[in-house]
Design a protein around this motif. Structure first.
Motif: not given
Lengths: 439, 327
Positions: A250-265
């Motif tokens: 779940f976290r891996r998926q979330l952080n892919e999104l976060a990275e794409a949007q430039g938000r904090a991991k």
């Protein structure tokens, strides 16, 4: 007219502050709002601002000095102005026995001065002095009558004792600490003891046996609060071993999104913060305080989760307010910002007060499991262990799995075993089915 | 042991003593036909008749003097003041006659008289009706002063006061007349004058309080106990002669003392105790003796102000923490 700069009360629990660093020199022109020094309180290092325009005429204390609230730190005024009145006033405050906490440096110095004021260094006079030696000159030693008598009976030189009472007054417990008596003071007057404990003779030029590290304000606060917690709140501990494979994915998926949007991991800790907040919402008995003095239990309407952050000087617990209502990215960003402020010792009281629950994570040190001491007035604290790769049995086969141990410390005065267990079960469910964190 | 109100315990003591000794009589405003302004003497007129339970005009100086004269002539009067504020009208009789005649007559006259009634503040009664008089009367050699905090002490000490051959100022409390407590009724049981009661034993601080202040002391001791500190609570019960031995032994044990006293602070009971402690327990004190008293003003009328005027439990609690050097 010259203006005194006094030690302000920077937090509710502050009693004194230590001047950590001077940021202005004597003779500097300053204006209202300028920061002239940094002060360490029991919680944080804070800026000392002046409220008036003028020239910094005198820095009254040195870096490292502790000053009680209201004590004189500096004097502002016009170039060349006579400030002896102000200095005399504050000094008079110090000298008066009953005066209220105006800077106590003179006494502190006198009390801290090493023993053996004069005479040969070689053989220390072991003979007890019936009358406690008072420091000569102006530095009168303040001691309670009882402390004076006890010191006399045990041959202790009061000049060598530092007092823990108001304005450095030497009191019974200071003498008891030296003679190692648990609780002295017999009810009946006893004739003076014939063989008083003699002060340790000083070894000639031996290596010091230890380094004396002054106790910081933060360390004092940690010591007091945690001792109070462990000694008054009966702790018991509940543990679950959480299957974190879904959480890792779940976290891996979330952080892919976060990275794409430039938000904090989002860290595992952030996920756990959120899961705790949602579980607390469902278990109000855990989101509560046992307040003996007020004679009530408070079940809080808001969920504020504190996160323990280790810093060089100790430990602080910044609070994520309304964590149940915040999104994961927001929790991640806030936690990061607070941790940074904590490490810079810039946390403000509103950043670290008002928690209803606390988590402590030692997973990054490879600690698999531990028990934490409840952060009062919380009812519980969650100790988070490391994620372990372990063999697990699935469908009759041994396969690689990921587990994490969570240990809940509960205050049994308010949280019973079943209540704690139900809360922990809810928490486990959130972490094992993490999509629920988004609902 | 039956449970009874303070007023009933006082009545029981007077009734038993009057049954035992027919030289005893009760006199004061409204004590007879009206059954007592606070119903302390309820039923006593019916029981003892108008020669022994006597209503007076509003004339404190007159009936106090009459009582003293009766005492000089072999009777044992109990004089009730509707409140001790009114005793000021009779203060010459009390101080110059009751307190001094035995001395001035070389012991030829005894003055076995009890002046009793409510003392101190009782809510919004304003400045002239709220005085705590114990320190005023305790100044004078020749007077004994008792101030009670509960029904059993009232019963036992009032009987001792009535049997005593010297004038006794016996201080009650309007606010406590309805207070219930167990009383060990026994016509022959008395509590000696001049003996304090250790209401609660403790190690860390001695709290002294009499009359209403005793209950403040107990409340503070409870709060401290919750925090792990043990306070010793002493009710002196007799203000003069004061049982200072008990106080001294306690302070030598705890090394710290806080006195709660409803008197105005200047030359109060608290002042006296504090002075004697520094004199006799100097080397045992680990902190200054502190006192919590009424404020140093005439008692105010407004509700919030009279509440503030009275000794505050919060202040006493803080004082205890201060002398224990904890916060």
């Amino acid at each position: 007219m010259a203006i005194p700069v006094e030690m302000p009360k920077m937090s509710d629990t502050m009693e004194e502050g230590v001047l950590v660093a001077w940021l202005a020199e004597e003779g500097d022109a300053v204006s209202a709002g300028d920061v002239i020094a940094q002060v360490e309180t029991d919680k944080a290092t804070m800026d000392l601002e002046v409220y008036d325009d003028g020239v910094l005429l005198k820095r009254v204390i040195e870096e490292g000095d502790a000053v009680p609230i209201g004590g004189l730190i500096a004097v502002l005024g016009k170039e060349g102005e006579d400030i002896s009145d102000i200095l005399a006033k504050y000094q008079a405050g110090t000298a008066e026995a009953a005066a209220s906490g105006d800077g106590a440096e003179a006494e502190a110095e006198a009390a801290d001065a090493p023993a053996a004021p004069a005479g040969g260094d070689g053989a220390p006079a072991a003979r007890p002095e019936p009358v406690p030696a008072t420091a000569e000159g102006e530095g009168r030693i303040k001691a309670s009558p009882l402390a004076r008598r006890l010191a006399g009976e045990h041959g202790i030189d009061l000049a060598a004792v530092s007092g823990s009472g108001p304005e450095g007054r030497i009191i019974k417990r200071d003498i008891e600490a030296l003679i190692g008596a648990p609780k002295a003071a017999p009810a009946r007057p006893e004739p003076a003891r014939p063989e008083p404990a003699r002060p340790e003779p000083r070894p000639a030029e031996a290596e010091p046996l230890y380094e004396a590290v002054p106790i910081s304000q933060m360390r004092k606060t940690i010591a007091r609060r945690l001792a109070e917690s462990k000694f008054t709140a009966p702790h018991f501990y509940l543990q679950v071993d959480v299957n974190v494979e879904p959480l890792v994915a779940f976290r891996r998926q979330l952080n892919e999104l976060a990275e794409a949007q430039g938000r904090a991991k989002v860290s595992f800790n952030d996920l756990i913060t959120k899961a705790c907040a949602l579980a607390l919402r469902q278990h109000p008995q855990v989101n509560a305080s046992y307040l003996e003095k007020e004679g009530e239990i408070r079940q809080y309407k808001a969920v504020h989760v504190a996160v323990a952050v280790a810093i060089d000087e100790g430990l602080v617990t910044p609070v994520i307010r309304h964590a149940d209502q915040k999104g994961l990215a927001q929790i991640a960003e806030e936690t990061r910002a607070l941790a940074e402020k904590a490490r810079d010792r810039k946390l403000q009281p509103e950043d670290y007060t008002g928690s209803t629950f606390t988590t402590s994570n030692l997973g990054m040190f490879g600690i698999e499991e531990f028990t934490a001491i409840i952060n009062p007035p919380n009812a519980c604290i969650l100790a988070i262990g490391a994620i372990r790769d372990v063999p697990v049995v699935r469908d009759g086969e041994v396969v690689p799995g990921k587990r994490m141990k969570l240990t809940l410390s509960c205050d049994h005065r308010i949280v019973d075993g079943a209540v704690g267990a139900r809360f922990l079960a809810t928490l486990q469910q959130y972490l094992e089915e993490p999509m629920n964190l988004l609902l | 042991m039956p449970e009874m109100q303070l007023r009933e315990a006082i009545r029981a003591a007077m009734t038993e003593e009057m049954e035992r000794d027919e030289t005893i009589f009760l006199m004061g405003e409204e004590v007879a036909e009206y059954n007592g302004a606070y119903k302390v003497s309820e039923g006593m007129l019916d029981k003892f008749g108008p020669k022994r339970v006597i209503d007076t005009p509003i004339s404190e100086n007159g009936f106090a003097g009459l009582g003293i004269g009766a005492a000089m002539n072999g009777l044992r009067p109990i004089i009730e003041f509707m409140t001790f504020n009114f005793s000021f009208v009779a203060i010459d009789q009390i101080i110059n006659n009751a307190a001094k005649i035995r001395y001035m007559s070389g012991g030829q006259f005894k003055i076995p008289i009890v002046f009793r009634g409510p003392n101190g503040a009782a809510g919004q009664l304003a400045a002239t009706h709220s005085t705590s008089v114990e320190s005023i009367y305790a100044i004078f050699p020749g007077l004994k002063v008792i101030s009670i905090s509960n029904p059993d002490d009232a019963y036992g000490l009032l009987k001792s006061a009535i049997r005593d051959d010297d004038p006794v100022i016996f201080l009650e409390s309007e606010l406590m007349y309805g207070m219930k407590g167990h009383v060990d009724l026994d016509p022959e049981r008395t509590i000696p004058i001049g003996k304090a009661r250790i209401a609660r034993e403790g190690e860390d601080v001695t709290i002294i309080g009499h009359n209403k202040s005793y209950w403040v002391a107990m409340e503070v001791a409870d709060r401290l106990a919750h925090e792990g500190y043990s306070a010793e609570v002493i009710d002196p019960r007799t203000i003069r002669p004061l049982d200072f031995d008990t106080i001294l032994a306690s302070v030598k044990k705890t090394n710290r003392c806080v006195v709660i006293d409803e008197s105005n602070p200047y030359a109060s009971i608290a002042s006296e105790i504090g002075f004697r402690l520094q004199e006799q327990a100097f080397d045992y004190l680990d902190a200054p003796v502190m006192r919590i008293t009424a404020k140093d003003v005439p008692a105010p009328y407004a509700k919030n102000l009279i509440e503030y005027y009275m000794p505050q439990a919060d202040d006493a609690y803080e004082a205890c923490k201060k002398v224990m050097y904890v916060n």
